[in-house]
Motif scaffolding. Structure first.
Motif, PDB file in Angstrom:
ATOM      1  N   GLU A  36       0.839  -1.188   0.000  1.00 10.39           N
ATOM      2  CA  GLU A  36       0.000   0.000   0.000  1.00 10.39           C
ATOM      3  C   GLU A  36       0.876   1.241   0.000  1.00 10.39           C
ATOM      4  N   ARG A  37       0.414   2.241  -0.710  1.00  3.84           N
ATOM      5  CA  ARG A  37       1.185   3.480  -0.817  1.00  3.84           C
ATOM      6  C   ARG A  37       1.155   4.207   0.525  1.00  3.84           C
ATOM      7  N   HIS A  38       2.313   4.555   1.018  1.00  3.88           N
ATOM      8  CA  HIS A  38       2.423   5.246   2.297  1.00  3.88           C
ATOM      9  C   HIS A  38       3.152   6.556   2.063  1.00  3.88           C
ATOM     10  N   THR A  39       2.471   7.638   2.306  1.00  2.50           N
ATOM     11  CA  THR A  39       3.112   8.943   2.161  1.00  2.50           C
ATOM     12  C   THR A  39       3.393   9.501   3.549  1.00  2.50           C
TER      13      THR A  39
END
Length: 69
Positions: A36-39
């Motif tokens: 999952e994209r984690h910013t």
């Protein structure tokens, strides 16, 4: 007792070219999930504390043209 199942590996085409490699990748893609994209958000300077730089390291960086000039 442990149930050990042996699975036959996918046939490897060692003499194949790019098309064979793309086919292998397409078959393996469902087995790998993208993370999952984690910013991360920037941290305000007021929360950064406890960092100490030895004077010798600071002088070394100051003497480097990339950092000091």
């Amino acid at each position: 007792m442990t149930n050990l199942k042996a699975y036959a590996p996918a046939p490897a085409d060692l003499e194949g070219g790019l098309a064979s490699l793309q086919g292998d990748c397409a078959r393996m893609a469902p087995h790998w999930a993208a993370p999952e994209r984690h910013t991360s958000l920037p941290v305000p300077p007021s929360l950064i504390h406890g960092v100490r730089v030895p004077a010798r390291s600071a002088r070394l960086l100051d003497a480097m043209s990339d950092y000091g000039d």
